[in-house]
Scaffold this motif. Structure first.
Motif, PDB file in Angstrom:
ATOM      1  N   UNK A   1     -15.366  21.901 -32.842  1.00 18.52           N
ATOM      2  CA  UNK A   1     -15.456  21.889 -31.384  1.00 18.52           C
ATOM      3  C   UNK A   1     -14.350  21.036 -30.784  1.00 18.52           C
ATOM      4  N   UNK A   2     -14.145  21.186 -29.478  1.00 14.76           N
ATOM      5  CA  UNK A   2     -13.142  20.404 -28.761  1.00 14.76           C
ATOM      6  C   UNK A   2     -13.648  18.986 -28.522  1.00 14.76           C
ATOM      7  N   UNK A   3     -12.877  17.985 -28.953  1.00  8.53           N
ATOM      8  CA  UNK A   3     -13.279  16.596 -28.716  1.00  8.53           C
ATOM      9  C   UNK A   3     -13.307  16.300 -27.224  1.00  8.53           C
ATOM     10  N   UNK A   4     -12.310  16.791 -26.497  1.00  8.38           N
ATOM     11  CA  UNK A   4     -12.258  16.545 -25.057  1.00  8.38           C
ATOM     12  C   UNK A   4     -13.492  17.062 -24.344  1.00  8.38           C
ATOM     13  N   UNK A   5     -13.916  18.287 -24.672  1.00  3.69           N
ATOM     14  CA  UNK A   5     -15.097  18.850 -24.037  1.00  3.69           C
ATOM     15  C   UNK A   5     -16.364  18.111 -24.463  1.00  3.69           C
ATOM     16  N   UNK A   6     -16.421  17.707 -25.722  1.00  3.94           N
ATOM     17  CA  UNK A   6     -17.573  16.935 -26.183  1.00  3.94           C
ATOM     18  C   UNK A   6     -17.673  15.603 -25.449  1.00  3.94           C
ATOM     19  N   UNK A   7     -16.524  14.958 -25.244  1.00  2.00           N
ATOM     20  CA  UNK A   7     -16.525  13.687 -24.535  1.00  2.00           C
ATOM     21  C   UNK A   7     -17.049  13.855 -23.116  1.00  2.00           C
ATOM     22  N   UNK A   8     -16.558  14.864 -22.420  1.00  2.00           N
ATOM     23  CA  UNK A   8     -17.023  15.077 -21.055  1.00  2.00           C
ATOM     24  C   UNK A   8     -18.505  15.471 -21.032  1.00  2.00           C
ATOM     25  N   UNK A   9     -18.947  16.202 -22.063  1.00  2.00           N
ATOM     26  CA  UNK A   9     -20.351  16.620 -22.124  1.00  2.00           C
ATOM     27  C   UNK A   9     -21.291  15.442 -22.344  1.00  2.00           C
ATOM     28  N   UNK A  10     -20.803  14.369 -22.945  1.00  2.00           N
ATOM     29  CA  UNK A  10     -21.656  13.218 -23.192  1.00  2.00           C
ATOM     30  C   UNK A  10     -21.886  12.344 -21.972  1.00  2.00           C
ATOM     31  N   UNK A  11     -21.069  12.522 -20.927  1.00  2.00           N
ATOM     32  CA  UNK A  11     -21.154  11.646 -19.755  1.00  2.00           C
ATOM     33  C   UNK A  11     -22.472  11.825 -19.013  1.00  2.00           C
ATOM     34  N   UNK A  12     -22.828  13.079 -18.686  1.00  2.00           N
ATOM     35  CA  UNK A  12     -24.054  13.340 -17.923  1.00  2.00           C
ATOM     36  C   UNK A  12     -25.309  12.848 -18.621  1.00  2.00           C
ATOM     37  N   UNK A  13     -25.554  13.257 -19.872  1.00  2.00           N
ATOM     38  CA  UNK A  13     -26.736  12.749 -20.582  1.00  2.00           C
ATOM     39  C   UNK A  13     -26.717  11.239 -20.759  1.00  2.00           C
ATOM     40  N   UNK A  14     -25.532  10.654 -20.952  1.00  2.00           N
ATOM     41  CA  UNK A  14     -25.452   9.201 -21.090  1.00  2.00           C
ATOM     42  C   UNK A  14     -25.882   8.486 -19.827  1.00  2.00           C
ATOM     43  N   UNK A  15     -25.414   8.986 -18.677  1.00  2.00           N
ATOM     44  CA  UNK A  15     -25.816   8.392 -17.396  1.00  2.00           C
ATOM     45  C   UNK A  15     -27.296   8.641 -17.114  1.00  2.00           C
ATOM     46  N   UNK A  16     -27.799   9.816 -17.501  1.00  2.00           N
ATOM     47  CA  UNK A  16     -29.230  10.108 -17.345  1.00  2.00           C
ATOM     48  C   UNK A  16     -30.063   9.092 -18.111  1.00  2.00           C
ATOM     49  N   UNK A  17     -29.667   8.830 -19.341  1.00  2.00           N
ATOM     50  CA  UNK A  17     -30.424   7.889 -20.168  1.00  2.00           C
ATOM     51  C   UNK A  17     -30.344   6.476 -19.605  1.00  2.00           C
TER      52      UNK A  17
END
Length: 438
Positions: free
Chosen positions: A170-186
């Motif tokens: 998978x794309x590291x860049x896309x994975x990084x951006x995908x982690x932002x929303x759930x991280x802030x939710x938590x």
């Protein structure tokens, strides 16, 4: 040999090796060598060498030591103290303000370090004494630091996401951006819990002293200057990735430069500190790579023996539907996380689970985020729970490992709630990657 028998033998050998205390890197590597020779011949060992060589030449792995070096420089650069002071000054009037400041500090530090151990130890040294001194309940203080420190598993630049990207393609860049929303939710769930608990039980989080509440606005604004350097480091990594300016490896290099500048401004870029950062980076990187090489060799031998296809067909044949298989995968990850390190889980299960879930229609970037959320649960799950042991090393001697594990249960519940929420609403993770500039 039937594949089902081989699967049981491999699993039994691995469990036995771990029970008798063999490090997982050497357990997986040695089992791979033994089974390769036993099932085939000595020429099969060329497969082990080939897989290790292929991994060593993968440029994505260069980002791992760079991000770890960035974390170690920041740990010695005094950034954590500045972040915590600024967060507490602005959250002081909130009931449970110190605990809220810990979570905010952990979220911001997670966006810089990506290494859970450094974050928890730092907060244990900086924040735990302050919370205990002001009369906070031990359970709230310990649980907040353990759970908040685990945010670096999910919030980029998470090393877990890098290794998942390498394993799944998978794309590291896309994975990084995908982690932002759930991280802030938590982080938001943690803060909401702290505020609610402090309101229902004021004795667990006493109000701040009046002299700390009466700080003039001008002085409060002055403390915000402490966040300029951390924000600069965050942008040097995430900003360049999001805007398409840098590749993940280049962004990691930018992060090291940003960390060095921050340490220089704080007058902490000394030779002893840099020597410490380099030595610790070498230790952590070597450990990760040996884990990666051993598990990769084992998966390679198991694959050519037909094991991966056997398990894939077995999972696909379960009469429980798409979401039933998804639930089973998550349960397996959570169960394994209680006894095995995340990198072993990733390398042993991702080659099987990820293709199955992708074949069922799940986005591989979404799967990566879900994997990280499961590993975040594993970081505070007894009996393995490395976050608890990291905090124990930084906590006062009268605090036991049992007290730390008892403190994390409410946060474990919040992590499961966040996992279910992101599963039901995957756009929480997938919206931001779709807006990236490629």
């Amino acid at each position: 040999m039937p594949v089902d028998t081989l699967t049981l033998l491999l699993l039994g050998a691995l469990v036995l090796a771990l029970v008798i205390g063999v490090p997982i890197a050497f357990a997986t590597g040695s089992i791979a060598v033994v089974f390769a020779v036993w099932l085939f011949d000595f020429n099969t060992l060329n497969l082990v060498v080939s897989r290790v060589y292929t991994l060593m030449t993968n440029q994505i792995l260069v980002a791992v030591p760079l991000f770890i070096l960035m974390a170690m420089i920041l740990e010695r650069g005094g950034i954590a103290d500045d972040i915590f002071k600024a967060a507490y000054i602005w959250s002081g009037r909130i009931r449970g303000g110190l605990a809220v400041a810990v979570i905010l500090s952990c979220a911001l530090m997670a966006a810089m370090v990506g290494v859970i151990g450094a974050e928890i130890v730092t907060m244990g040294i900086v924040a735990l004494p302050a919370m205990l001194k002001r009369g906070y309940a031990k359970s709230l203080a310990l649980g907040t630091i353990c759970a908040g420190g685990g945010l670096s598993t999910l919030i980029p630049p998470s090393v877990v996401l890098i290794m998942y990207a390498l394993t799944s393609g998978s794309s590291i860049g896309q994975l990084y951006m995908a982690g932002v929303g759930p991280g802030l939710l938590l982080a938001g769930l943690y803060i909401g819990y702290v505020v609610l608990l402090s309101w229902l039980k004021p004795e667990v989080a006493p109000s701040a002293p009046q002299e700390e509440l009466d700080i003039p606005l001008g002085e409060k604004l002055a403390y915000l200057r402490n966040l300029i350097l951390p924000s600069f480091v965050v942008f040097s990594v995430l900003g360049t990735l999001y805007l398409g300016i840098a590749t993940p490896t280049e962004a990691a290099g930018m992060g090291v430069v940003g960390a060095a500048i921050a340490a220089t401004v704080n007058r902490r870029l000394t030779l002893p500190n840099m020597m410490y950062a380099v030595v610790e980076t070498t230790k952590v990187t070597a450990m990760l790579y040996w884990l990666f090489f051993g598990a990769s060799a084992l998966v390679g031998v198991y694959t050519i023996a037909g094991g991966t296809q056997y398990l894939t067909d077995l999972i696909n044949g379960l009469p429980i539907g798409k979401w039933g298989i998804y639930a089973v995968v998550n349960i397996v990850w959570i169960a394994l996380g209680a006894v095995i390190d995340w990198i072993g889980i990733l390398l042993l299960t991702a080659p099987i689970f990820v293709p199955v879930l992708v074949g069922l229609g799940f986005d591989p970037v979404f799967i990566g985020v879900i994997f990280c959320m499961n590993m975040q649960i594993s970081y505070i799950s007894p009996p393995f729970g490395p976050a608890a042991f990291y905090l124990k090393g930084a906590a006062p001697s009268d605090i036991t490992i049992g007290q730390i594990f008892m403190s994390v249960w409410p946060f474990l519940g919040l992590q499961v709630l966040a996992l279910v929420t992101v599963s039901v609403f995957p756009e929480i993770a997938l919206w931001l990657p779709r807006t990236m500039l490629q």
